[in-house]
Design an enzyme around this catalytic site. Structure first.
Site, PDB file in Angstrom:
ATOM      1  N   CYS A 130      38.999  39.598  23.586  1.00  0.00           N
ATOM      2  CA  CYS A 130      40.158  40.458  23.312  1.00  0.00           C
ATOM      3  C   CYS A 130      41.005  40.697  24.552  1.00  0.00           C
ATOM      4  O   CYS A 130      42.222  40.874  24.445  1.00  0.00           O
ATOM      5  CB  CYS A 130      39.721  41.782  22.700  1.00  0.00           C
ATOM      6  SG  CYS A 130      38.772  42.866  23.780  1.00  0.00           S
ATOM      7  N   HIS A 227      37.972  48.004  23.509  1.00  0.00           N
ATOM      8  CA  HIS A 227      38.813  46.974  22.898  1.00  0.00           C
ATOM      9  C   HIS A 227      40.202  46.990  23.544  1.00  0.00           C
ATOM     10  O   HIS A 227      40.725  48.049  23.899  1.00  0.00           O
ATOM     11  CB  HIS A 227      38.924  47.237  21.396  1.00  0.00           C
ATOM     12  CG  HIS A 227      39.680  46.186  20.635  1.00  0.00           C
ATOM     13  ND1 HIS A 227      39.386  44.841  20.726  1.00  0.00           N
ATOM     14  CD2 HIS A 227      40.732  46.277  19.770  1.00  0.00           C
ATOM     15  CE1 HIS A 227      40.197  44.157  19.945  1.00  0.00           C
ATOM     16  NE2 HIS A 227      41.034  45.002  19.368  1.00  0.00           N
TER      17      HIS A 227
END
Length: 400
Positions: A130, A227
């Site tokens: 990510c 994230h």
């Protein structure tokens, strides 16, 4: 804090919290796995430069106030329109992240024909990718970027305000230009060049510490799972949140564009402040879902390489006959020297990240055991860890 990822299908001030990466599962060369990397300007800048990308760097934001955001487009006297290509936000993923209630508050992911033409979005299908995927989301959506081998190859870079993608990413963008979002994600995960650049920031000892025959433990609610997502402006006058765990980009608001169509930071920098303000509102909305005591966030901006406008200032002063000994020239040269020192510091830190400290640690533990101090230190560490767990549980439960 453990920097890992959630399962694949997340007026506050940003804390000066430094997010550290744990040992990755496979190190820098273990098979097809992707390691976790630090949310750090030096890491991210070095990563994109390894692709041949030029005229950009990352800078960290400690606050969301107007002065902090304004400093992105007006970083020094005489510079009123430095380019700001996008923001990358790191947050602690919660089980409620991506829930219907939160999604409704933030907007619905756009799919199919609803996705604006020219907006690059890729689904994340690769675990631990990510960070790089958020970086690519900003790079591939940067306005007026120069694509090597493309129609604008060889054009003027506007004094460094236009980023140059470099051959690797130019080829990738061209290759995936007509791919749907899921295939773009597959292409990122399958790219040997992109994966190798990402994993070059893994730690050398990780391959020794991990057992390839053992199934990797999945993250649980007790783990700190983080994230990365990106915020970018688009030529349609809207700002989009690009989260690879969503089914599509999310429109978070609109902004006023300059007439010249430069949605990065044209004119006097007002356009950049417009779209950055929209992104700030979206980030603050995310922050409002967390306890006021939560500090594990990180925000970085992809901005114009400071050396480009410092060099341009030197050239402009020299062009009007300013002597090298002039205080204005000396001040700019001093800032330029500081930028080079910053880059050298980043290079040193990155080498330390890659260095294998395991033999030193093993020898250190042997010395402690030989001196008779080892057991006492282990007991002290266990006690400290137990107290931290209790405090973490108390924070989760919140006030009575």
């Amino acid at each position: 804090a453990r920097l890992s990822e959630p399962p694949t299908p997340p007026p506050h001030q940003l804390s000066a919290y430094y997010v550290s990466s744990p040992p990755s599962t496979m190190g820098s060369s273990g098979g097809n796995d992707w390691c976790t990397i630090e949310s750090d300007p030096g890491v991210f800048t070095s990563l994109i430069e390894s692709f041949g990308t030029r005229n950009v760097e990352f800078t960290e934001l400690w606050s969301l106030d107007d002065d902090s955001l304004s400093s992105l487009v007006r970083p020094m006297d005489g510079v009123e329109n430095a380019a700001v290509h996008g923001l990358i936000f790191l947050f602690k993923w919660q089980s409620s992240t991506g829930s219907d209630k939160e999604e409704s508050a933030r907007g619905t992911p756009l799919t199919g024909d609803d996705v604006p033409e020219g907006l690059f979005f890729a689904r994340q299908v690769t675990h631990n990718a990510c960070a790089t995927q958020a970086i690519l989301s900003v790079l591939f959506n940067a306005p007026n970027s120069i694509v090597e081998g493309g129609d604008n190859d060889g054009e003027d870079d506007d004094g460094g305000r236009r980023l140059v993608l470099g051959k690797t990413l130019s080829n990738f963008k061209s290759f995936t230009s007509h791919f749907p979002a899921d295939l773009r994600g597959e292409a990122i995960g399958s790219s040997d060049e992109i994966r190798a650049a990402h994993n070059s920031f893994g730690r050398a000892e990780d391959a020794f510490l991990s057992d390839p025959d053992k199934e990797k433990r999945a993250a649980t609610d007790d783990d700190d799972v983080f994230h990365f997502i990106a915020y970018v402006p688009h030529e349609d006058g809207c700002v989009y949140e690009l989260d690879g765990l969503q089914s599509g980009p999310i429109r978070v608001g609109s902004y006023r564009k300059d007439n010249d169509g430069d949605n990065g930071s044209g004119g006097d920098g007002t356009t950049a402040m417009e779209w950055i303000g929209v992104a700030r509102d979206a980030i603050q909305a995310r922050l409002s879902n967390y306890s006021p005591a939560e500090i594990k966030f990180n925000l970085m901006a992809m901005v114009q390489d400071r050396r480009t406008y410092l060099t341009a200032r030197l050239d402009s002063l020299a062009a009007i006959g300013i002597e090298e000994s002039d205080p204005a020239m000396l001040a700019i040269r001093s800032e330029l020297h500081g930028e080079e020192e910053k880059r050298a510091g980043w290079a040193t830190e990155n080498e330390r990240r890659r260095y294998n400290y395991l033999p030193f640690c093993v020898e250190w533990l042997r010395c402690l055991a030989g001196s008779g101090k080892f057991e006492a230190l282990v007991d002290k560490a266990k006690k400290s860890a137990g107290e931290k767990r209790k405090r973490a549980e108390a924070r989760k439960q919140g006030p009575e």
